[in-house]
Design a protein around this motif. Structure first.
Motif, PDB file in Angstrom:
ATOM      1  N   LYS A  54       0.846  -1.199   0.000  1.00 36.23           N
ATOM      2  CA  LYS A  54       0.000   0.000   0.000  1.00 36.23           C
ATOM      3  C   LYS A  54       0.877   1.243   0.000  1.00 36.23           C
ATOM      4  CE  LYS A  54      -0.778   0.164   4.990  1.00 36.23           C
ATOM      5  NZ  LYS A  54      -1.793   0.174   6.031  1.00 36.23           N
ATOM      6  N   PRO A  55       0.334   2.356  -0.484  1.00 41.19           N
ATOM      7  CA  PRO A  55       1.127   3.585  -0.523  1.00 41.19           C
ATOM      8  C   PRO A  55       1.484   4.050   0.886  1.00 41.19           C
ATOM      9  CG  PRO A  55      -1.004   3.902  -1.601  1.00 41.19           C
ATOM     10  CD  PRO A  55      -0.998   2.540  -1.021  1.00 41.19           C
ATOM     11  N   ALA A  56       2.677   4.593   1.016  1.00 44.88           N
ATOM     12  CA  ALA A  56       3.110   5.121   2.311  1.00 44.88           C
ATOM     13  C   ALA A  56       2.403   6.438   2.624  1.00 44.88           C
ATOM     14  CB  ALA A  56       4.628   5.322   2.308  1.00 44.88           C
ATOM     15  N   ILE A  57       1.925   7.121   1.594  1.00 45.25           N
ATOM     16  CA  ILE A  57       1.203   8.389   1.754  1.00 45.25           C
ATOM     17  C   ILE A  57      -0.288   8.087   1.606  1.00 45.25           C
ATOM     18  CG2 ILE A  57       0.896  10.715   0.814  1.00 45.25           C
ATOM     19  CD1 ILE A  57       3.789  10.357  -0.325  1.00 45.25           C
ATOM     20  N   PHE A  96      -4.227  -8.847 -17.425  1.00 49.45           N
ATOM     21  CA  PHE A  96      -4.536  -7.847 -16.420  1.00 49.45           C
ATOM     22  C   PHE A  96      -3.269  -7.042 -16.120  1.00 49.45           C
ATOM     23  CE2 PHE A  96      -8.417  -9.775 -16.331  1.00 49.45           C
ATOM     24  CZ  PHE A  96      -9.231  -9.481 -15.254  1.00 49.45           C
ATOM     25  N   TYR A  97      -3.451  -5.827 -15.643  1.00 48.01           N
ATOM     26  CA  TYR A  97      -2.335  -4.939 -15.315  1.00 48.01           C
ATOM     27  C   TYR A  97      -2.194  -4.832 -13.800  1.00 48.01           C
ATOM     28  CZ  TYR A  97      -1.878  -3.594 -20.166  1.00 48.01           C
ATOM     29  OH  TYR A  97      -1.658  -3.629 -21.521  1.00 48.01           O
ATOM     30  N   VAL A  98      -1.021  -4.402 -13.367  1.00 44.92           N
ATOM     31  CA  VAL A  98      -0.772  -4.153 -11.951  1.00 44.92           C
ATOM     32  C   VAL A  98      -1.150  -2.709 -11.674  1.00 44.92           C
ATOM     33  CG1 VAL A  98       0.962  -4.107 -10.127  1.00 44.92           C
ATOM     34  CG2 VAL A  98       1.097  -5.834 -11.935  1.00 44.92           C
ATOM     35  N   GLY A  99      -1.934  -2.501 -10.612  1.00 46.68           N
ATOM     36  CA  GLY A  99      -2.353  -1.149 -10.277  1.00 46.68           C
ATOM     37  C   GLY A  99      -2.747  -1.051  -8.823  1.00 46.68           C
ATOM     38  N   GLN A 100      -3.517  -0.009  -8.526  1.00 43.80           N
ATOM     39  CA  GLN A 100      -3.961   0.262  -7.158  1.00 43.80           C
ATOM     40  C   GLN A 100      -5.467   0.432  -7.119  1.00 43.80           C
ATOM     41  OE1 GLN A 100      -1.195   3.885  -6.939  1.00 43.80           O
ATOM     42  NE2 GLN A 100      -1.683   3.411  -4.823  1.00 43.80           N
ATOM     43  N   GLU A 101      -6.017   0.131  -5.963  1.00 45.65           N
ATOM     44  CA  GLU A 101      -7.393   0.535  -5.708  1.00 45.65           C
ATOM     45  C   GLU A 101      -7.409   2.064  -5.718  1.00 45.65           C
ATOM     46  OE1 GLU A 101      -9.978  -1.396  -5.479  1.00 45.65           O
ATOM     47  OE2 GLU A 101      -8.963  -3.333  -5.355  1.00 45.65           O
ATOM     48  N   ASN A 102      -8.542   2.656  -6.069  1.00 51.97           N
ATOM     49  CA  ASN A 102      -8.600   4.121  -6.145  1.00 51.97           C
ATOM     50  C   ASN A 102      -8.542   4.811  -4.793  1.00 51.97           C
ATOM     51  OD1 ASN A 102      -8.567   4.600  -8.922  1.00 51.97           O
ATOM     52  ND2 ASN A 102     -10.707   4.004  -9.095  1.00 51.97           N
ATOM     53  N   VAL A 103      -9.028   4.139  -3.751  1.00 55.35           N
ATOM     54  CA  VAL A 103      -9.023   4.752  -2.416  1.00 55.35           C
ATOM     55  C   VAL A 103      -8.377   3.800  -1.420  1.00 55.35           C
ATOM     56  CG1 VAL A 103     -11.054   6.195  -2.809  1.00 55.35           C
ATOM     57  CG2 VAL A 103     -11.353   3.893  -1.919  1.00 55.35           C
ATOM     58  N   SER A 104      -7.831   4.364  -0.353  1.00 58.75           N
ATOM     59  CA  SER A 104      -7.237   3.507   0.678  1.00 58.75           C
ATOM     60  C   SER A 104      -8.345   2.797   1.439  1.00 58.75           C
ATOM     61  CB  SER A 104      -6.356   4.326   1.618  1.00 58.75           C
ATOM     62  OG  SER A 104      -7.102   5.333   2.231  1.00 58.75           O
ATOM     63  N   ILE A 135      10.002   2.786   4.594  1.00 54.77           N
ATOM     64  CA  ILE A 135       9.307   3.217   3.368  1.00 54.77           C
ATOM     65  C   ILE A 135      10.195   2.875   2.181  1.00 54.77           C
ATOM     66  CG2 ILE A 135       8.362   5.170   2.092  1.00 54.77           C
ATOM     67  CD1 ILE A 135       7.700   6.451   4.788  1.00 54.77           C
ATOM     68  N   TYR A 136       9.594   2.254   1.161  1.00 52.49           N
ATOM     69  CA  TYR A 136      10.352   1.722   0.039  1.00 52.49           C
ATOM     70  C   TYR A 136       9.735   2.142  -1.281  1.00 52.49           C
ATOM     71  CZ  TYR A 136      12.067  -1.276   3.780  1.00 52.49           C
ATOM     72  OH  TYR A 136      12.607  -1.739   4.954  1.00 52.49           O
ATOM     73  N   PHE A 137      10.436   1.827  -2.377  1.00 50.71           N
ATOM     74  CA  PHE A 137       9.874   1.979  -3.714  1.00 50.71           C
ATOM     75  C   PHE A 137      10.417   0.861  -4.596  1.00 50.71           C
ATOM     76  CE2 PHE A 137      13.724   4.518  -3.752  1.00 50.71           C
ATOM     77  CZ  PHE A 137      14.296   4.272  -5.001  1.00 50.71           C
ATOM     78  N   PHE A 138       9.659   0.541  -5.644  1.00 51.78           N
ATOM     79  CA  PHE A 138      10.033  -0.517  -6.577  1.00 51.78           C
ATOM     80  C   PHE A 138      10.824   0.057  -7.739  1.00 51.78           C
ATOM     81  CE2 PHE A 138       6.268  -2.475  -4.645  1.00 51.78           C
ATOM     82  CZ  PHE A 138       6.778  -3.727  -4.343  1.00 51.78           C
ATOM     83  N   SER A 184       7.171   9.601 -11.726  1.00 50.06           N
ATOM     84  CA  SER A 184       7.506   9.856 -10.324  1.00 50.06           C
ATOM     85  C   SER A 184       7.390   8.566  -9.504  1.00 50.06           C
ATOM     86  CB  SER A 184       6.594  10.936  -9.747  1.00 50.06           C
ATOM     87  OG  SER A 184       5.256  10.533  -9.843  1.00 50.06           O
ATOM     88  N   VAL A 185       8.121   8.518  -8.416  1.00 51.82           N
ATOM     89  CA  VAL A 185       8.189   7.330  -7.555  1.00 51.82           C
ATOM     90  C   VAL A 185       6.955   7.246  -6.659  1.00 51.82           C
ATOM     91  CG1 VAL A 185       9.501   6.305  -5.656  1.00 51.82           C
ATOM     92  CG2 VAL A 185      10.697   7.358  -7.562  1.00 51.82           C
ATOM     93  N   LEU A 186       6.457   6.024  -6.437  1.00 57.41           N
ATOM     94  CA  LEU A 186       5.355   5.781  -5.516  1.00 57.41           C
ATOM     95  C   LEU A 186       5.919   5.111  -4.261  1.00 57.41           C
ATOM     96  CD1 LEU A 186       2.307   5.730  -4.860  1.00 57.41           C
ATOM     97  CD2 LEU A 186       2.210   3.501  -6.006  1.00 57.41           C
ATOM     98  N   PRO A 187       6.053   5.836  -3.148  1.00 58.02           N
ATOM     99  CA  PRO A 187       6.552   5.228  -1.899  1.00 58.02           C
ATOM    100  C   PRO A 187       5.523   4.251  -1.338  1.00 58.02           C
ATOM    101  CG  PRO A 187       6.605   7.627  -1.785  1.00 58.02           C
ATOM    102  CD  PRO A 187       5.803   7.259  -2.985  1.00 58.02           C
ATOM    103  N   VAL A 188       6.004   3.071  -0.873  1.00 59.77           N
ATOM    104  CA  VAL A 188       5.093   2.026  -0.397  1.00 59.77           C
ATOM    105  C   VAL A 188       5.571   1.431   0.929  1.00 59.77           C
ATOM    106  CG1 VAL A 188       4.330   1.375  -2.727  1.00 59.77           C
ATOM    107  CG2 VAL A 188       6.289   0.193  -1.683  1.00 59.77           C
ATOM    108  N   VAL A 189       4.644   0.716   1.575  1.00 52.61           N
ATOM    109  CA  VAL A 189       4.936  -0.088   2.751  1.00 52.61           C
ATOM    110  C   VAL A 189       4.319  -1.468   2.531  1.00 52.61           C
ATOM    111  CG1 VAL A 189       5.100   1.859   4.366  1.00 52.61           C
ATOM    112  CG2 VAL A 189       2.893   0.749   4.001  1.00 52.61           C
TER     113      VAL A 189
END
Length: 199
Positions: free
Chosen positions: A46-49, A67-75, A151-154, A190-195
């Motif tokens: 999940k995003p760190a922010i 299918f593609y890799v992505g995110q849910e729109n909301v936390s 906090i990391y990034f891929f 831009s980088v997406l910081p994650v945990v």
């Protein structure tokens, strides 16, 4: 005498630099409880922010496979867990700056692997999207780098699996790309910081 001292100083600096690089490559990636990520254990990414989308998931980009890799729109509690498989088959801990594969713990209607894979450059956005499926070469290998404590990034830069790939590692950080209301993961932005949260 000056030459010997200079040579000794240069060798000392080289050894110190090599030790620092080796230490960085041996540092385990930690989950939100401070435990190292383990091979085959399920984690949510999940995003760190907080206001930066939700957990990672599979996205049906254009009503067709893959299918593609992505995110849910909301936390929130939605999203799919993933497992990690380090390139070094004897390694059970996911380490910073080391190659590994990531797979969603899910099945799709596409009847194919849910392992992350680097796609071709998108003509419209000029970014390389991340989709799912098997790659016969090195497109399935990613890395995790630390941005700050916990906090990391891929990145896509599989230098263990592909030593000559380092020449294509300039802009390989993974970030989000919003397209038609869907949050896709892509390189070259831009980088997406994650945990990482254990499932």
């Amino acid at each position: 005498m000056k030459t010997n001292t200079s040579l000794l100083g240069s060798l000392s600096c080289m050894w110190l630099l090599m030790a620092m690089v080796a230490t960085a490559q041996n540092t385990p990636v930690l989950d939100t409880t401070g435990q190292p990520l383990q091979r085959g254990v399920e984690y949510y990414i999940k995003p760190a922010i907080t206001d930066n989308g939700g957990r990672f998931t599979l996205i049906n980009r254009n009503n067709s496979c893959p299918f593609y890799v992505g995110q849910e729109n909301v936390s929130g509690s939605e999203g799919l867990p993933v497992t990690f498989a380090p390139f070094n088959e004897e390694e059970n801990v996911v380490r910073e700056s080391s190659d590994f594969k990531i797979s969603f713990s899910a099945a799709t209607i596409c009847i194919q692997s849910t392992t992350w894979k680097l796609g071709e450059r998108d003509e419209e956005t000029q970014r390389r999207l991340i989709l799912t499926g098997n790659d016969e070469r090195f497109g399935n290998y990613f890395r995790i780098n630390r941005q700050s404590e916990g906090i990391y990034f891929f990145r896509w830069c599989p230098t263990e699996a592909c030593p000559y790939c380092r020449f294509d590692c300039r802009t390989t950080s993974v970030g989000a790309l919003v397209e038609n209301g869907k949050r896709l993961l892509a390189l070259d932005g831009s980088v997406l910081p994650v945990v990482f949260e254990r499932a």
